[in-house]
Design a protein around this motif. Sequence first.
Motif, PDB file in Angstrom:
ATOM      1  N   UNK A  23       5.750   9.034 -55.838  1.00  0.00           N
ATOM      2  CA  UNK A  23       7.045   8.899 -55.162  1.00  0.00           C
ATOM      3  C   UNK A  23       8.160   9.695 -55.853  1.00  0.00           C
ATOM      4  N   UNK A  24       8.260   9.778 -57.197  1.00  0.00           N
ATOM      5  CA  UNK A  24       9.312  10.629 -57.793  1.00  0.00           C
ATOM      6  C   UNK A  24       9.162  12.097 -57.405  1.00  0.00           C
ATOM      7  N   UNK A  25       7.947  12.573 -57.348  1.00  0.00           N
ATOM      8  CA  UNK A  25       7.715  13.961 -56.963  1.00  0.00           C
ATOM      9  C   UNK A  25       8.124  14.194 -55.511  1.00  0.00           C
ATOM     10  N   UNK A  26       7.799  13.220 -54.622  1.00  0.00           N
ATOM     11  CA  UNK A  26       8.184  13.356 -53.211  1.00  0.00           C
ATOM     12  C   UNK A  26       9.701  13.345 -53.068  1.00  0.00           C
ATOM     13  N   UNK A  27      10.365  12.450 -53.843  1.00  0.00           N
ATOM     14  CA  UNK A  27      11.830  12.376 -53.757  1.00  0.00           C
ATOM     15  C   UNK A  27      12.476  13.658 -54.296  1.00  0.00           C
ATOM     16  N   UNK A  28      11.895  14.212 -55.359  1.00  0.00           N
ATOM     17  CA  UNK A  28      12.460  15.453 -55.899  1.00  0.00           C
ATOM     18  C   UNK A  28      12.285  16.611 -54.926  1.00  0.00           C
ATOM     19  N   UNK A  29      11.177  16.605 -54.153  1.00  0.00           N
ATOM     20  CA  UNK A  29      11.010  17.648 -53.139  1.00  0.00           C
ATOM     21  C   UNK A  29      12.041  17.500 -52.032  1.00  0.00           C
ATOM     22  N   UNK A  30      12.433  16.236 -51.737  1.00  0.00           N
ATOM     23  CA  UNK A  30      13.480  16.013 -50.737  1.00  0.00           C
ATOM     24  C   UNK A  30      14.826  16.551 -51.246  1.00  0.00           C
ATOM     25  N   UNK A  31      15.140  16.279 -52.516  1.00  0.00           N
ATOM     26  CA  UNK A  31      16.400  16.774 -53.091  1.00  0.00           C
ATOM     27  C   UNK A  31      16.412  18.304 -53.105  1.00  0.00           C
ATOM     28  N   UNK A  32      15.266  18.871 -53.450  1.00  0.00           N
ATOM     29  CA  UNK A  32      15.176  20.331 -53.455  1.00  0.00           C
ATOM     30  C   UNK A  32      15.398  20.909 -52.065  1.00  0.00           C
ATOM     31  N   UNK A  33      14.865  20.229 -51.043  1.00  0.00           N
ATOM     32  CA  UNK A  33      15.043  20.709 -49.673  1.00  0.00           C
ATOM     33  C   UNK A  33      16.509  20.640 -49.256  1.00  0.00           C
ATOM     34  N   UNK A  34      17.246  19.606 -49.734  1.00  0.00           N
ATOM     35  CA  UNK A  34      18.677  19.512 -49.419  1.00  0.00           C
ATOM     36  C   UNK A  34      19.420  20.672 -50.057  1.00  0.00           C
ATOM     37  N   UNK A  35      19.085  21.003 -51.296  1.00  0.00           N
ATOM     38  CA  UNK A  35      19.729  22.135 -51.963  1.00  0.00           C
ATOM     39  C   UNK A  35      19.454  23.449 -51.243  1.00  0.00           C
ATOM     40  N   UNK A  36      18.216  23.614 -50.775  1.00  0.00           N
ATOM     41  CA  UNK A  36      17.866  24.835 -50.038  1.00  0.00           C
ATOM     42  C   UNK A  36      18.654  24.917 -48.742  1.00  0.00           C
ATOM     43  N   UNK A  37      18.819  23.799 -48.065  1.00  0.00           N
ATOM     44  CA  UNK A  37      19.557  23.801 -46.792  1.00  0.00           C
ATOM     45  C   UNK A  37      21.036  24.077 -47.022  1.00  0.00           C
ATOM     46  N   UNK A  38      21.573  23.578 -48.139  1.00  0.00           N
ATOM     47  CA  UNK A  38      23.006  23.803 -48.435  1.00  0.00           C
ATOM     48  C   UNK A  38      23.310  25.285 -48.678  1.00  0.00           C
ATOM     49  N   UNK A  39      22.315  26.074 -49.046  1.00  0.00           N
ATOM     50  CA  UNK A  39      22.564  27.488 -49.256  1.00  0.00           C
ATOM     51  C   UNK A  39      22.864  28.228 -47.965  1.00  0.00           C
ATOM     52  N   UNK A  40      22.347  27.724 -46.863  1.00  0.00           N
ATOM     53  CA  UNK A  40      22.539  28.415 -45.586  1.00  0.00           C
ATOM     54  C   UNK A  40      23.487  27.678 -44.651  1.00  0.00           C
ATOM     55  N   UNK A  41      23.559  26.360 -44.774  1.00  0.00           N
ATOM     56  CA  UNK A  41      24.392  25.583 -43.860  1.00  0.00           C
ATOM     57  C   UNK A  41      25.368  24.719 -44.652  1.00  0.00           C
ATOM     58  N   UNK A  42      26.459  24.392 -44.011  1.00  0.00           N
ATOM     59  CA  UNK A  42      27.490  23.569 -44.640  1.00  0.00           C
ATOM     60  C   UNK A  42      27.167  22.107 -44.435  1.00  0.00           C
ATOM     61  N   UNK A  99      28.029  23.255 -53.014  1.00  0.00           N
ATOM     62  CA  UNK A  99      28.715  24.467 -53.479  1.00  0.00           C
ATOM     63  C   UNK A  99      30.238  24.362 -53.470  1.00  0.00           C
ATOM     64  N   UNK A 100      30.819  23.497 -52.602  1.00  0.00           N
ATOM     65  CA  UNK A 100      32.292  23.370 -52.547  1.00  0.00           C
ATOM     66  C   UNK A 100      32.816  22.362 -53.568  1.00  0.00           C
ATOM     67  N   UNK A 101      31.948  21.819 -54.408  1.00  0.00           N
ATOM     68  CA  UNK A 101      32.387  20.907 -55.464  1.00  0.00           C
ATOM     69  C   UNK A 101      32.263  19.450 -55.121  1.00  0.00           C
ATOM     70  N   UNK A 102      31.965  19.069 -53.912  1.00  0.00           N
ATOM     71  CA  UNK A 102      31.795  17.676 -53.522  1.00  0.00           C
ATOM     72  C   UNK A 102      30.364  17.214 -53.828  1.00  0.00           C
ATOM     73  N   UNK A 103      30.098  15.921 -53.581  1.00  0.00           N
ATOM     74  CA  UNK A 103      28.791  15.356 -53.879  1.00  0.00           C
ATOM     75  C   UNK A 103      28.182  14.749 -52.624  1.00  0.00           C
ATOM     76  N   UNK A 104      26.858  14.828 -52.582  1.00  0.00           N
ATOM     77  CA  UNK A 104      26.079  14.192 -51.499  1.00  0.00           C
ATOM     78  C   UNK A 104      25.221  13.111 -52.135  1.00  0.00           C
ATOM     79  N   UNK A 105      25.421  11.881 -51.670  1.00  0.00           N
ATOM     80  CA  UNK A 105      24.629  10.744 -52.155  1.00  0.00           C
ATOM     81  C   UNK A 105      23.376  10.610 -51.283  1.00  0.00           C
ATOM     82  N   UNK A 106      22.248  10.478 -51.942  1.00  0.00           N
ATOM     83  CA  UNK A 106      20.951  10.438 -51.242  1.00  0.00           C
ATOM     84  C   UNK A 106      20.309   9.083 -51.487  1.00  0.00           C
ATOM     85  N   UNK A 107      19.859   8.462 -50.420  1.00  0.00           N
ATOM     86  CA  UNK A 107      19.120   7.192 -50.489  1.00  0.00           C
ATOM     87  C   UNK A 107      17.909   7.317 -49.561  1.00  0.00           C
TER      88      UNK A 107
END
Length: 435
Positions: A39-58, A116-124
Amino acid sequence: MKVKKNLLVALSAAFIYIITVITFIVSIYTENQNGKQNSPEIFSSLVHQINVTLRTEEAGTRAFNKEFLNSSPLENFQSIKLNYNGKEILRYPADLNDNRKQKTFTTLKKDSIRTPDGNRIEIEAAIYTIKPSSVFSKGRLAFIVIFVVTLFIVFHLMFFADRYIVQEKHEEELPDEMPEQDEEQEELITDRIPESEPDVSSQEKADAEETDTEAENEVYEEDITEQIEAETEEKKAEEDLFEEEILMDDTQQEAAEKENTEQEKEPAGLFSPDTGFGWESYMLPRLDSELIRAASSEQDLALFTIRIPSLDWTCSYGKKISSVILQAAKFNDLVFNYKEDGCCAIIQELNIPQSILKAQEILKQVNTILAENKSSLRCCIGISTRALRLISGSRLFNESEQSLFHALDDEESPIVAFKADSEKYRNYLASKTEN
Protein backbone atom coordinates in the motif's frame (compact mmCIF):
# COMPACT_ATOMS: atom_id res chain seq x y z
CA MET A 1 -18.71 -53.62 3.29
CA LYS A 2 -21.34 -51.23 1.95
CA VAL A 3 -21.24 -49.15 5.14
CA LYS A 4 -17.47 -48.77 4.72
CA LYS A 5 -17.91 -47.50 1.14
CA ASN A 6 -20.48 -44.91 2.20
CA LEU A 7 -18.29 -43.83 5.09
CA LEU A 8 -15.30 -43.46 2.75
CA VAL A 9 -17.30 -41.25 0.35
CA ALA A 10 -18.54 -39.07 3.24
CA LEU A 11 -15.05 -38.67 4.70
CA SER A 12 -13.59 -37.78 1.29
CA ALA A 13 -16.27 -35.12 0.74
CA ALA A 14 -15.71 -33.65 4.20
CA PHE A 15 -11.96 -33.56 3.60
CA ILE A 16 -12.45 -31.68 0.30
CA TYR A 17 -14.83 -29.21 2.04
CA ILE A 18 -12.29 -28.49 4.78
CA ILE A 19 -9.36 -28.13 2.35
CA THR A 20 -11.40 -25.75 0.16
CA VAL A 21 -12.40 -23.52 3.07
CA ILE A 22 -8.88 -23.48 4.51
CA THR A 23 -7.39 -22.65 1.09
CA PHE A 24 -9.87 -19.81 0.65
CA ILE A 25 -9.09 -18.32 4.10
CA VAL A 26 -5.31 -18.67 3.71
CA SER A 27 -5.33 -17.09 0.25
CA ILE A 28 -7.41 -14.14 1.51
CA TYR A 29 -5.12 -13.66 4.52
CA THR A 30 -1.93 -13.88 2.42
CA GLU A 31 -3.20 -11.41 -0.16
CA ASN A 32 -4.33 -9.04 2.60
CA GLN A 33 -0.85 -9.05 4.16
CA ASN A 34 0.79 -8.48 0.78
CA GLY A 35 -1.64 -5.65 0.10
CA LYS A 36 -0.71 -3.92 3.36
CA GLN A 37 2.97 -4.16 2.47
CA ASN A 38 2.38 -2.81 -1.03
CA SER A 39 0.00 0.00 0.00
CA PRO A 40 2.80 2.62 0.61
CA GLU A 41 4.18 1.93 -2.85
CA ILE A 42 0.69 2.25 -4.41
CA PHE A 43 0.09 5.52 -2.54
CA SER A 44 3.46 6.91 -3.63
CA SER A 45 2.60 6.09 -7.25
CA LEU A 46 -0.62 8.07 -6.79
CA VAL A 47 1.32 11.07 -5.43
CA HIS A 48 3.75 10.80 -8.31
CA GLN A 49 0.87 10.79 -10.79
CA ILE A 50 -0.51 14.00 -9.20
CA ASN A 51 2.88 15.67 -9.62
CA VAL A 52 3.05 14.57 -13.25
CA THR A 53 -0.43 15.96 -13.92
CA LEU A 54 0.44 19.29 -12.25
CA ARG A 55 3.21 19.80 -14.80
CA THR A 56 0.70 20.03 -17.63
CA GLU A 57 -2.54 21.11 -15.97
CA GLU A 58 -3.44 23.58 -13.26
CA ALA A 59 -4.81 22.22 -9.99
CA GLY A 60 -8.56 22.65 -9.46
CA THR A 61 -9.48 22.69 -13.17
CA ARG A 62 -11.58 20.15 -15.02
CA ALA A 63 -8.67 19.36 -17.28
CA PHE A 64 -6.57 18.46 -14.23
CA ASN A 65 -9.28 16.16 -12.84
CA LYS A 66 -9.84 14.46 -16.22
CA GLU A 67 -6.14 13.90 -16.89
CA PHE A 68 -5.55 12.58 -13.37
CA LEU A 69 -8.49 10.12 -13.45
CA ASN A 70 -7.57 8.81 -16.90
CA SER A 71 -3.93 8.12 -16.01
CA SER A 72 -4.29 6.76 -12.44
CA PRO A 73 -4.78 3.04 -11.52
CA LEU A 74 -8.16 3.66 -9.84
CA GLU A 75 -8.94 -0.05 -9.40
CA ASN A 76 -6.50 -0.10 -6.44
CA PHE A 77 -8.44 2.56 -4.47
CA GLN A 78 -11.73 2.55 -2.61
CA SER A 79 -11.80 6.35 -2.48
CA ILE A 80 -9.63 9.39 -3.28
CA LYS A 81 -10.02 12.99 -2.03
CA LEU A 82 -7.97 16.00 -3.12
CA ASN A 83 -8.21 19.37 -1.31
CA TYR A 84 -6.58 22.47 -2.78
CA ASN A 85 -6.25 25.50 -0.45
CA GLY A 86 -8.86 24.02 1.89
CA LYS A 87 -11.29 23.46 -0.97
CA GLU A 88 -12.16 20.03 -2.28
CA ILE A 89 -11.27 19.78 -5.99
CA LEU A 90 -11.70 16.01 -6.65
CA ARG A 91 -13.66 13.18 -5.15
CA TYR A 92 -13.53 9.58 -6.40
CA PRO A 93 -15.97 8.00 -6.76
CA ALA A 94 -18.27 10.91 -7.49
CA ASP A 95 -21.00 9.61 -5.17
CA LEU A 96 -18.57 9.21 -2.25
CA ASN A 97 -20.24 10.04 1.08
CA ASP A 98 -18.30 11.55 3.96
CA ASN A 99 -20.09 9.23 6.40
CA ARG A 100 -19.22 6.19 4.32
CA LYS A 101 -17.47 3.54 6.42
CA GLN A 102 -14.08 2.28 5.45
CA LYS A 103 -14.15 -1.33 4.24
CA THR A 104 -12.34 -4.13 6.04
CA PHE A 105 -9.70 -4.87 3.41
CA THR A 106 -8.55 -1.25 2.97
CA THR A 107 -5.93 1.03 4.51
CA LEU A 108 -6.15 4.82 4.75
CA LYS A 109 -3.20 6.99 3.64
CA LYS A 110 -2.84 10.79 3.86
CA ASP A 111 -0.21 13.20 2.55
CA SER A 112 0.21 16.67 1.04
CA ILE A 113 2.32 18.05 -1.80
CA ARG A 114 3.24 21.55 -2.92
CA THR A 115 2.00 22.85 -6.30
CA PRO A 116 4.15 24.94 -8.68
CA ASP A 117 2.27 28.13 -7.58
CA GLY A 118 3.30 27.57 -3.94
CA ASN A 119 0.01 26.18 -2.61
CA ARG A 120 -0.56 22.68 -1.20
CA ILE A 121 -2.77 19.78 -2.21
CA GLU A 122 -3.93 17.49 0.59
CA ILE A 123 -4.33 13.86 -0.48
CA GLU A 124 -6.48 11.26 1.28
CA ALA A 125 -6.84 7.79 -0.24
CA ALA A 126 -8.33 4.46 0.94
CA ILE A 127 -6.26 1.70 -0.70
CA TYR A 128 -7.53 -1.84 -1.20
CA THR A 129 -5.36 -4.45 0.46
CA ILE A 130 -7.51 -7.03 -1.36
CA LYS A 131 -9.41 -6.08 -4.50
CA PRO A 132 -13.13 -6.97 -4.56
CA SER A 133 -12.61 -8.76 -7.87
CA SER A 134 -9.98 -11.00 -6.25
CA VAL A 135 -12.30 -11.89 -3.36
CA PHE A 136 -15.06 -12.64 -5.85
CA SER A 137 -12.87 -14.92 -8.01
CA LYS A 138 -11.54 -16.87 -5.00
CA GLY A 139 -15.02 -17.24 -3.55
CA ARG A 140 -16.42 -18.37 -6.88
CA LEU A 141 -13.72 -21.03 -7.22
CA ALA A 142 -14.40 -22.34 -3.71
CA PHE A 143 -18.14 -22.38 -4.40
CA ILE A 144 -17.66 -24.37 -7.63
CA VAL A 145 -15.54 -26.98 -5.84
CA ILE A 146 -18.06 -27.38 -3.01
CA PHE A 147 -20.97 -27.47 -5.47
CA VAL A 148 -19.36 -30.20 -7.59
CA VAL A 149 -18.60 -32.35 -4.54
CA THR A 150 -22.16 -31.90 -3.28
CA LEU A 151 -23.56 -32.97 -6.65
CA PHE A 152 -21.33 -36.04 -6.58
CA ILE A 153 -22.63 -37.02 -3.14
CA VAL A 154 -26.25 -36.55 -4.22
CA PHE A 155 -25.60 -38.62 -7.34
CA HIS A 156 -23.95 -41.35 -5.26
CA LEU A 157 -26.87 -41.50 -2.82
CA MET A 158 -29.47 -41.56 -5.61
CA PHE A 159 -27.93 -44.24 -7.83
CA PHE A 160 -25.71 -46.39 -5.60
CA ALA A 161 -27.33 -46.42 -2.14
CA ASP A 162 -30.46 -48.19 -3.49
CA ARG A 163 -28.30 -50.89 -5.07
CA TYR A 164 -26.55 -51.51 -1.77
CA ILE A 165 -29.88 -51.86 0.05
CA VAL A 166 -31.32 -54.25 -2.56
CA GLN A 167 -28.16 -56.36 -2.51
CA GLU A 168 -28.16 -56.56 1.29
CA LYS A 169 -31.82 -57.65 1.34
CA HIS A 170 -31.10 -60.29 -1.31
CA GLU A 171 -28.19 -61.65 0.72
CA GLU A 172 -30.38 -61.82 3.83
CA GLU A 173 -33.04 -63.83 1.98
CA LEU A 174 -30.55 -66.48 0.80
CA PRO A 175 -29.85 -69.14 3.49
CA ASP A 176 -26.25 -69.77 4.42
CA GLU A 177 -26.53 -73.58 4.19
CA MET A 178 -28.92 -75.82 2.27
CA PRO A 179 -31.21 -77.94 4.54
CA GLU A 180 -30.10 -81.52 4.86
CA GLN A 181 -32.45 -84.23 3.71
CA ASP A 182 -34.04 -86.28 6.47
CA GLU A 183 -32.87 -89.84 6.88
CA GLU A 184 -36.46 -91.00 7.04
CA GLN A 185 -37.19 -89.56 3.54
CA GLU A 186 -34.10 -91.33 2.14
CA GLU A 187 -35.30 -94.63 3.59
CA LEU A 188 -38.76 -94.12 2.02
CA ILE A 189 -37.24 -93.41 -1.41
CA THR A 190 -35.06 -96.52 -1.31
CA ASP A 191 -38.01 -98.66 -0.17
CA ARG A 192 -40.12 -97.55 -3.17
CA ILE A 193 -37.52 -98.83 -5.75
CA PRO A 194 -38.36 -102.52 -6.54
CA GLU A 195 -35.52 -105.03 -6.85
CA SER A 196 -35.51 -107.26 -9.99
CA GLU A 197 -35.57 -111.04 -9.30
CA PRO A 198 -34.64 -113.58 -12.02
CA ASP A 199 -37.25 -116.21 -13.08
CA VAL A 200 -35.43 -119.54 -13.12
CA SER A 201 -38.41 -121.92 -13.14
CA SER A 202 -39.73 -121.26 -16.75
CA GLN A 203 -37.20 -123.19 -18.95
CA GLU A 204 -39.80 -124.51 -21.35
CA LYS A 205 -41.11 -121.03 -22.13
CA ALA A 206 -37.58 -119.90 -23.02
CA ASP A 207 -37.10 -122.74 -25.51
CA ALA A 208 -40.37 -121.92 -27.26
CA GLU A 209 -39.43 -118.28 -27.53
CA GLU A 210 -36.08 -119.18 -29.18
CA THR A 211 -37.78 -121.15 -31.98
CA ASP A 212 -40.19 -118.25 -32.64
CA THR A 213 -37.34 -115.73 -32.88
CA GLU A 214 -35.44 -117.86 -35.42
CA ALA A 215 -38.45 -117.96 -37.72
CA GLU A 216 -38.94 -114.22 -37.36
CA ASN A 217 -35.27 -113.57 -38.21
CA GLU A 218 -35.53 -115.46 -41.50
CA VAL A 219 -38.56 -113.40 -42.57
CA TYR A 220 -36.86 -110.18 -41.45
CA GLU A 221 -33.73 -110.94 -43.55
CA GLU A 222 -35.85 -111.33 -46.70
CA ASP A 223 -37.62 -108.02 -46.02
CA ILE A 224 -34.29 -106.25 -45.52
CA THR A 225 -32.88 -107.36 -48.90
CA GLU A 226 -35.99 -106.12 -50.70
CA GLN A 227 -35.88 -102.81 -48.87
CA ILE A 228 -32.16 -102.31 -49.72
CA GLU A 229 -32.80 -102.86 -53.45
CA ALA A 230 -35.67 -100.35 -53.43
CA GLU A 231 -33.58 -97.76 -51.60
CA THR A 232 -30.68 -98.05 -54.11
CA GLU A 233 -33.06 -97.45 -57.01
CA GLU A 234 -34.51 -94.36 -55.28
CA LYS A 235 -31.01 -92.98 -54.61
CA LYS A 236 -30.03 -93.32 -58.30
CA ALA A 237 -33.15 -91.42 -59.34
CA GLU A 238 -32.47 -88.70 -56.77
CA GLU A 239 -28.83 -88.32 -57.95
CA ASP A 240 -29.96 -87.88 -61.56
CA LEU A 241 -32.45 -85.19 -60.54
CA PHE A 242 -29.80 -83.48 -58.37
CA GLU A 243 -27.32 -83.31 -61.28
CA GLU A 244 -29.99 -81.76 -63.50
CA GLU A 245 -30.81 -79.17 -60.81
CA ILE A 246 -27.07 -78.30 -60.42
CA LEU A 247 -26.79 -77.68 -64.16
CA MET A 248 -29.89 -75.48 -64.07
CA ASP A 249 -28.57 -73.56 -61.04
CA ASP A 250 -25.19 -72.95 -62.75
CA THR A 251 -26.80 -71.47 -65.84
CA GLN A 252 -29.09 -69.28 -63.72
CA GLN A 253 -26.14 -68.16 -61.57
CA GLU A 254 -24.09 -67.21 -64.65
CA ALA A 255 -26.99 -65.16 -66.01
CA ALA A 256 -27.40 -63.39 -62.64
CA GLU A 257 -23.66 -62.64 -62.48
CA LYS A 258 -23.79 -61.11 -65.96
CA GLU A 259 -26.69 -58.91 -64.92
CA ASN A 260 -24.81 -57.78 -61.78
CA THR A 261 -21.65 -56.93 -63.73
CA GLU A 262 -23.69 -54.91 -66.21
CA GLN A 263 -25.37 -53.06 -63.36
CA GLU A 264 -21.99 -52.38 -61.70
CA LYS A 265 -20.60 -50.92 -64.92
CA GLU A 266 -23.41 -48.40 -65.07
CA PRO A 267 -22.73 -45.47 -62.66
CA ALA A 268 -25.26 -44.85 -59.89
CA GLY A 269 -26.66 -41.30 -59.93
CA LEU A 270 -25.34 -38.29 -61.83
CA PHE A 271 -22.35 -37.43 -59.64
CA SER A 272 -19.57 -39.37 -57.93
CA PRO A 273 -19.94 -39.40 -54.12
CA ASP A 274 -16.15 -39.18 -53.67
CA THR A 275 -15.46 -36.10 -55.84
CA GLY A 276 -18.81 -34.47 -56.58
CA PHE A 277 -17.93 -34.64 -60.31
CA GLY A 278 -19.98 -36.26 -63.04
CA TRP A 279 -19.13 -39.81 -64.12
CA GLU A 280 -16.46 -40.23 -66.80
CA SER A 281 -18.88 -41.96 -69.20
CA TYR A 282 -21.11 -38.84 -69.25
CA MET A 283 -18.32 -36.49 -70.35
CA LEU A 284 -18.25 -36.95 -74.16
CA PRO A 285 -22.05 -36.68 -74.69
CA ARG A 286 -22.15 -33.50 -72.59
CA LEU A 287 -19.08 -32.09 -74.40
CA ASP A 288 -20.73 -32.67 -77.79
CA SER A 289 -23.88 -30.83 -76.69
CA GLU A 290 -21.84 -27.93 -75.26
CA LEU A 291 -19.85 -27.64 -78.51
CA ILE A 292 -23.08 -27.47 -80.54
CA ARG A 293 -24.42 -24.76 -78.23
CA ALA A 294 -21.16 -22.78 -78.41
CA ALA A 295 -21.08 -23.04 -82.22
CA SER A 296 -24.66 -21.83 -82.53
CA SER A 297 -23.90 -18.73 -80.45
CA GLU A 298 -20.40 -18.28 -81.95
CA GLN A 299 -18.71 -18.57 -78.55
CA ASP A 300 -15.46 -20.21 -77.57
CA LEU A 301 -15.18 -23.16 -75.19
CA ALA A 302 -12.23 -24.67 -73.30
CA LEU A 303 -11.68 -28.21 -72.03
CA PHE A 304 -9.33 -28.64 -69.05
CA THR A 305 -7.94 -32.14 -68.42
CA ILE A 306 -6.43 -32.11 -64.92
CA ARG A 307 -4.54 -34.93 -63.29
CA ILE A 308 -2.73 -35.32 -59.95
CA PRO A 309 -1.08 -38.77 -60.08
CA SER A 310 -1.70 -40.99 -57.02
CA LEU A 311 -4.23 -38.52 -55.52
CA ASP A 312 -6.89 -39.96 -53.20
CA TRP A 313 -10.03 -37.87 -53.66
CA THR A 314 -11.51 -39.17 -50.38
CA CYS A 315 -8.76 -37.69 -48.17
CA SER A 316 -9.13 -34.27 -46.53
CA TYR A 317 -7.04 -32.28 -49.00
CA GLY A 318 -8.49 -34.27 -51.93
CA LYS A 319 -11.94 -32.92 -51.05
CA LYS A 320 -10.52 -29.38 -50.85
CA ILE A 321 -8.97 -29.75 -54.32
CA SER A 322 -12.25 -31.01 -55.80
CA SER A 323 -14.09 -27.99 -54.35
CA VAL A 324 -11.48 -25.65 -55.89
CA ILE A 325 -12.03 -27.20 -59.33
CA LEU A 326 -15.82 -27.03 -58.96
CA GLN A 327 -15.62 -23.34 -58.07
CA ALA A 328 -13.43 -22.67 -61.09
CA ALA A 329 -15.86 -24.43 -63.46
CA LYS A 330 -18.86 -22.69 -61.76
CA PHE A 331 -21.18 -25.62 -62.60
CA ASN A 332 -20.70 -29.08 -61.10
CA ASP A 333 -22.44 -30.72 -64.09
CA LEU A 334 -19.57 -29.51 -66.31
CA VAL A 335 -16.82 -31.36 -64.37
CA PHE A 336 -16.30 -35.11 -64.87
CA ASN A 337 -14.01 -37.80 -63.47
CA TYR A 338 -10.90 -38.65 -65.49
CA LYS A 339 -9.30 -41.97 -64.55
CA GLU A 340 -8.86 -42.44 -60.77
CA ASP A 341 -6.88 -39.28 -60.00
CA GLY A 342 -8.02 -36.66 -62.49
CA CYS A 343 -10.94 -34.75 -63.94
CA CYS A 344 -12.14 -32.95 -67.09
CA ALA A 345 -13.71 -29.50 -66.76
CA ILE A 346 -15.73 -27.78 -69.50
CA ILE A 347 -15.44 -24.00 -69.10
CA GLN A 348 -17.44 -21.71 -71.38
CA GLU A 349 -16.34 -18.51 -73.17
CA LEU A 350 -12.57 -18.95 -72.74
CA ASN A 351 -9.92 -18.67 -75.42
CA ILE A 352 -6.31 -19.91 -75.14
CA PRO A 353 -4.83 -16.87 -73.25
CA GLN A 354 -7.79 -16.71 -70.86
CA SER A 355 -7.63 -20.49 -70.34
CA ILE A 356 -3.94 -20.33 -69.40
CA LEU A 357 -4.66 -17.60 -66.81
CA LYS A 358 -7.52 -19.68 -65.40
CA ALA A 359 -5.30 -22.77 -65.25
CA GLN A 360 -2.59 -20.81 -63.42
CA GLU A 361 -5.16 -19.77 -60.77
CA ILE A 362 -6.30 -23.38 -60.32
CA LEU A 363 -2.71 -24.65 -60.17
CA LYS A 364 -1.77 -22.04 -57.56
CA GLN A 365 -4.68 -22.99 -55.26
CA VAL A 366 -4.05 -26.73 -55.68
CA ASN A 367 -0.31 -26.35 -54.95
CA THR A 368 -1.14 -24.30 -51.84
CA ILE A 369 -3.41 -27.09 -50.55
CA LEU A 370 -0.75 -29.74 -51.28
CA ALA A 371 1.95 -27.69 -49.54
CA GLU A 372 -0.21 -27.13 -46.45
CA ASN A 373 -0.70 -30.91 -46.15
CA LYS A 374 3.02 -31.61 -46.88
CA SER A 375 2.19 -33.65 -49.97
CA SER A 376 4.75 -34.25 -52.73
CA LEU A 377 2.09 -34.80 -55.42
CA ARG A 378 2.26 -32.79 -58.66
CA CYS A 379 -0.69 -31.25 -60.50
CA CYS A 380 -0.65 -31.05 -64.33
CA ILE A 381 -3.22 -29.45 -66.67
CA GLY A 382 -3.81 -29.97 -70.39
CA ILE A 383 -5.95 -27.43 -72.28
CA SER A 384 -7.67 -27.34 -75.66
CA THR A 385 -10.24 -24.84 -77.00
CA ARG A 386 -12.81 -24.84 -79.79
CA ALA A 387 -11.06 -21.84 -81.45
CA LEU A 388 -14.06 -21.15 -83.73
CA ARG A 389 -13.88 -24.68 -85.16
CA LEU A 390 -16.72 -27.10 -85.85
CA ILE A 391 -15.11 -29.91 -83.91
CA SER A 392 -16.36 -33.08 -82.25
CA GLY A 393 -16.12 -33.75 -78.55
CA SER A 394 -13.80 -36.75 -78.99
CA ARG A 395 -11.37 -34.64 -81.09
CA LEU A 396 -11.31 -31.83 -78.50
CA PHE A 397 -10.81 -34.34 -75.69
CA ASN A 398 -7.96 -36.01 -77.59
CA GLU A 399 -6.19 -32.63 -77.99
CA SER A 400 -6.63 -31.81 -74.29
CA GLU A 401 -5.43 -35.27 -73.22
CA GLN A 402 -2.33 -35.09 -75.44
CA SER A 403 -1.54 -31.69 -73.90
CA LEU A 404 -1.82 -33.30 -70.46
CA PHE A 405 0.63 -36.05 -71.46
CA HIS A 406 3.17 -33.40 -72.50
CA ALA A 407 2.66 -31.58 -69.16
CA LEU A 408 3.25 -34.83 -67.24
CA ASP A 409 6.46 -35.51 -69.16
CA ASP A 410 7.83 -31.96 -68.77
CA GLU A 411 8.60 -31.20 -65.11
CA GLU A 412 9.19 -27.50 -65.74
CA SER A 413 5.81 -26.71 -67.38
CA PRO A 414 2.81 -28.20 -65.54
CA ILE A 415 0.38 -26.38 -67.92
CA VAL A 416 0.32 -27.19 -71.66
CA ALA A 417 -2.27 -25.77 -74.10
CA PHE A 418 -3.08 -27.02 -77.60
CA LYS A 419 -3.21 -24.04 -79.96
CA ALA A 420 -5.18 -24.76 -83.14
CA ASP A 421 -5.10 -22.72 -86.39
CA SER A 422 -8.74 -22.21 -87.33
CA GLU A 423 -7.93 -21.25 -90.96
CA LYS A 424 -5.87 -24.38 -91.58
CA TYR A 425 -8.59 -26.48 -89.95
CA ARG A 426 -11.25 -24.97 -92.26
CA ASN A 427 -9.08 -25.58 -95.33
CA TYR A 428 -8.56 -29.15 -94.15
CA LEU A 429 -12.31 -29.70 -93.82
CA ALA A 430 -12.94 -28.10 -97.24
CA SER A 431 -10.40 -30.37 -98.93
CA LYS A 432 -11.99 -33.38 -97.29
CA THR A 433 -15.47 -32.44 -98.54
CA GLU A 434 -14.15 -31.93 -102.11
CA ASN A 435 -12.54 -35.34 -102.11
